[in-house]
Design an enzyme around this catalytic site. Sequence first.
Site, PDB file in Angstrom:
ATOM      1  N   ARG A  99      29.373  64.551 106.846  1.00 19.42           N
ATOM      2  CA  ARG A  99      30.596  63.730 106.879  1.00 19.42           C
ATOM      3  C   ARG A  99      31.466  63.991 105.662  1.00 19.42           C
ATOM      4  O   ARG A  99      32.696  63.982 105.752  1.00 19.42           O
ATOM      5  CB  ARG A  99      30.211  62.246 106.987  1.00 19.42           C
ATOM      6  CG  ARG A  99      29.723  61.894 108.409  1.00 19.42           C
ATOM      7  CD  ARG A  99      28.897  60.623 108.400  1.00 19.42           C
ATOM      8  NE  ARG A  99      28.569  60.127 109.737  1.00 19.42           N
ATOM      9  CZ  ARG A  99      27.594  60.617 110.517  1.00 19.42           C
ATOM     10  NH1 ARG A  99      26.841  61.630 110.106  1.00 19.42           N
ATOM     11  NH2 ARG A  99      27.357  60.088 111.710  1.00 19.42           N
ATOM     12  N   ASP A 143      14.960  59.411 113.811  1.00 19.09           N
ATOM     13  CA  ASP A 143      14.486  60.744 113.406  1.00 19.09           C
ATOM     14  C   ASP A 143      13.095  60.694 112.773  1.00 19.09           C
ATOM     15  O   ASP A 143      12.463  61.736 112.572  1.00 19.09           O
ATOM     16  CB  ASP A 143      15.478  61.380 112.429  1.00 19.09           C
ATOM     17  CG  ASP A 143      16.803  61.722 113.114  1.00 19.09           C
ATOM     18  OD1 ASP A 143      16.825  61.859 114.350  1.00 19.09           O
ATOM     19  OD2 ASP A 143      17.816  61.835 112.404  1.00 19.09           O
ATOM     20  N   LYS A 181      16.741  65.263 121.543  1.00 20.34           N
ATOM     21  CA  LYS A 181      16.930  65.725 120.166  1.00 20.34           C
ATOM     22  C   LYS A 181      16.760  67.251 120.127  1.00 20.34           C
ATOM     23  O   LYS A 181      16.839  67.906 121.160  1.00 20.34           O
ATOM     24  CB  LYS A 181      15.947  65.001 119.238  1.00 20.34           C
ATOM     25  CG  LYS A 181      16.201  63.497 119.148  1.00 20.34           C
ATOM     26  CD  LYS A 181      17.534  63.210 118.501  1.00 20.34           C
ATOM     27  CE  LYS A 181      17.849  61.736 118.482  1.00 20.34           C
ATOM     28  NZ  LYS A 181      19.201  61.464 117.988  1.00 20.34           N
TER      29      LYS A 181
END
Length: 424
Positions: free
Chosen positions: A24, A311, A338
Amino acid sequence: MKFTKCSGLQGELTIPGDKSVSHRSVMFGAIAKGTTEIHHFLQGADCLSTIACFRSMGVNIENNGDTVLVHGNGLHGLKQPEAVLDCGNSGTTTRLISGILSAQDFPVTLTGDASIQKRPMKRIIDPLSQMGAQIRSLRDNGCAPLAITGSPLHGIHYQSPVASAQVKSAILLAGLYADGETRVTEPYVSRNHSELMLSCFGADVHTEDTTAIIRPADELFGQKVLVPGDISSAAFFLAAGLMIPDSEILIRNVGINPTRDGMIHVCRAMGADLTLMNVKEDGEPTADILVRSSTLHGTTIGGAIIPTLIDELPMIAAMACFAEGETVIRDAAELKVKESNRIEVMVRNLTAMGADVEETEDGMIIRGGRPLHGAVIDSRLDHRIAMTFAVTGCCAEGETEILGAECVNISYPGFYEELGRLMK
Ligand code: S3P
């Protein structure tokens, strides 16, 4: 790469930068005005894919190792790339960049490796199309390669069927360019790094319960970003410290954002001896975590906590094999889409090591307490699977061999060296 039973871990380590935050910081820096200075940037292959994509759209990015400088082009300053954008193995790159590209004034095609070309993109194609984007799966199978032609966008209120920060962030990024307010409501809150960072960059963004709301922006402004250590990487050492007898390790600078810290709650619910120290609440919160070998017991994991540890579930599933009693993981069907089908791959590999584990529709049931033995583990080139079984191999009788072990470079270059360094 081969592992055998280890007689304890001892020492300290610093966790590499958070993958989500690193991506990001480059993306937002690229469409901001001025320079974004990123510290503790994750030099994993996924984040390098993001850098490469923005460089090919004319953004000057200086990668000096731990520090990265992004000289932003502003919201409307990206250039049409000369070739297809290659997102590598990175779902975050593919989905978030699609939100930005939907609003540019040029056409672009993006794709990635074999794994990326199988991952569902309909989840972003649908909402971005509702906003007015022209975005098409070139093979008509809802996956990359995607062809995107920038167009004027409208604000929408999207009810997302999945709690996914990648979906939410793609829509919020498109919302920066829309003609009115954009809202994304999720079934449960997913990681909020985009909301926090976009706000620092000057965007008008806020949240109400499980809804993120953004208003169009005239400009974003480059910032200094301190990337916290990635709790999803720390998870392997948290688990290793708990599972391997006679261990005591101090894991420094771990991001503990409440939308990411489910692993800590689950470890504690399983009876873990964890101490958070040196907690810093400024921006993305961080802590040092002291972990000692613990006697663990089973637990049930489902509902709102799932997106906060999605995760980490492969490592949690393996850890549950060393806990007394049953661990139930439910509401985690997202694991199937995933980097690999993580339910199927975990059940297959844990079973090969002698575990009592059962696949369910949306998770797994693990009956702990059976001793595990070494096996040959096919990582399916999924970085988190490789790391999970490196740690598990350190707790099993005999030898565990990981195939495709080098895939850890996606999110944790140097992982095996760190694990080896801590071994007594
Ligand atoms: C990520 C969001 C999660 C996570 C992925 C990184 C992100 O994916 O699994 O590793 O950076 O936004 P979903 O959005 O698909 O849940």
